[in-house]
Write a protein that holds these residues in place. Structure first.
Motif, short mmCIF file in Angstrom:
data_model
loop_
_atom_site.label_atom_id
_atom_site.label_comp_id
_atom_site.label_asym_id
_atom_site.label_seq_id
_atom_site.Cartn_x
_atom_site.Cartn_y
_atom_site.Cartn_z
N LEU A 191 -2.22 -31.74 -84.04
CA LEU A 191 -2.36 -32.28 -82.93
C LEU A 191 -3.29 -31.31 -82.02
O LEU A 191 -4.29 -32.04 -81.30
N GLY A 227 -0.68 -35.89 -86.36
CA GLY A 227 -1.02 -35.01 -85.25
C GLY A 227 -2.74 -35.00 -84.97
O GLY A 227 -2.92 -35.31 -83.68
N GLY A 231 -3.40 -36.78 -81.45
CA GLY A 231 -4.22 -35.84 -80.37
C GLY A 231 -5.51 -36.39 -80.26
O GLY A 231 -5.97 -36.02 -78.78
N ALA A 264 1.58 -34.55 -77.16
CA ALA A 264 0.28 -34.30 -76.91
C ALA A 264 -0.19 -34.40 -75.36
O ALA A 264 -0.98 -33.65 -75.03
#
Length: 294
Positions: A191, A227, A231, A264
């Motif tokens: 992320l 992630g 992200g 996020a």
């Protein structure tokens, strides 16, 4: 308000149906007979099976999703955005007596061509349950929708879920990996990378190199990749729509997936409220059923 109606969410691979009486769901059914999995049956035959015993006294039926696509039962034309929420209940496509398909939404402008089917019904419900100027609808193809109280202004689609599946199962990134494990640390590491580095494409092969060189546990590749993609998506779309950091965005999804987007958004300074997708869909159908009855 109509006292009795049937709501059907009919997608590509699944069909879910609910029977409502006096605003309460009194029965529900589910089948894998999505519009691409009819197994030789006609859509009408599947419809008759799933609503058997429910349609007393010509009970109205409202359907949404891919059933209204060119691969479905009957094409329900898209409404171009900007589109008023009220237009969705006023431009239904009739299929049988007292059976309608809800139209999808489309965007066709410089730099943005997009369509949605099914999510528009969740949007109507989300507008009532968790009003916002920006709705995030995660899934295989995540929708980001900009709206005000009356109108859907614009939306974008990000293929994050599908890209994750393809890369993990059909690319070198996932080749030879063991069973994948949940890992909060790996997800959050991905992320941070996805949020802070806009150059996504070069980072993808680095995932392969990282687990080959022992920098990333081979059982945590899926979480890191998730992630990284989420992200990057959230960073890009919040730059595009620039929501007010003092007002929460609304996420429409199951709790597990919602938490990934919440994390996020938090890293980027945004708040979020979460609505269950089924609850939003049913609230949207209820709103349309009431409009039809009136």
């Amino acid at each position: 308000m109509t006292s009795r109606y049937i709501a059907i969410d009919w997608g590509s691979t699944n069909l879910r149906a609910w029977l409502f009486q006096d605003g309460i769901c009194i029965d529900s059914r589910q089948t894998t007979a999505g519009v691409t999995r009819l197994n030789g049956k006609t859509p009408e035959a599947v419809f008759d099976e799933v609503t058997q015993g429910w349609r007393e006294k010509n009970t109205p039926v409202l359907m949404a999703g891919m059933v209204g696509s060119n691969a479905g039962w009957k094409i329900a034309p898209y409404l171009p955005c900007p589109a008023r929420f009220s237009d969705l209940s006023q431009q239904l496509t009739p299929v049988l007596d007292n059976v309608w398909i809800i139209p999808g939404l489309s965007v066709q402008s410089d730099g943005n061509c997009n369509v949605m089917r099914g999510e528009e019904t969740q949007l109507i419900g989300a507008r009532t349950l968790g009003p916002s100027s920006l709705y995030i609808m995660p899934g295989t193809h995540c929708k980001w929708v900009h709206a005000d109280n009356e109108t859907v202004q614009d939306f974008r689609t990000v293929m994050t879920g599908e890209l994750h599946h393809i890369l993990l199962n059909h690319s070198l990134i996932g080749a030879g990996l063991p069973e994948q494990q949940n890992s909060r640390d790996a997800f959050e590491a991905g992320l941070h990378r996805g949020i802070n580095d806009s150059d996504l494409l070069p980072r993808l092969f680095e995932i392969r190199a990282a687990h080959v060189l022992g920098e990333l546990p081979r059982s945590e590749v899926s979480e890191f990749l998730s992630g990284l993609l989420i992200g990057n998506e959230v960073a890009a779309m919040t730059r595009l729509y620039a929501p007010d950091t003092q007002q929460p965005v609304t996420i429409v999804a199951n709790p597990s997936l919602s938490q990934r987007y919440i994390k996020a958004l938090e890293l980027l300074g945004y708040q979020a409220k979460v609505l269950d997708g089924d609850n939003a869909f049913q609230a949207g159908i209820r709103s349309i059923a009431n409009a039809v009855a009136n």
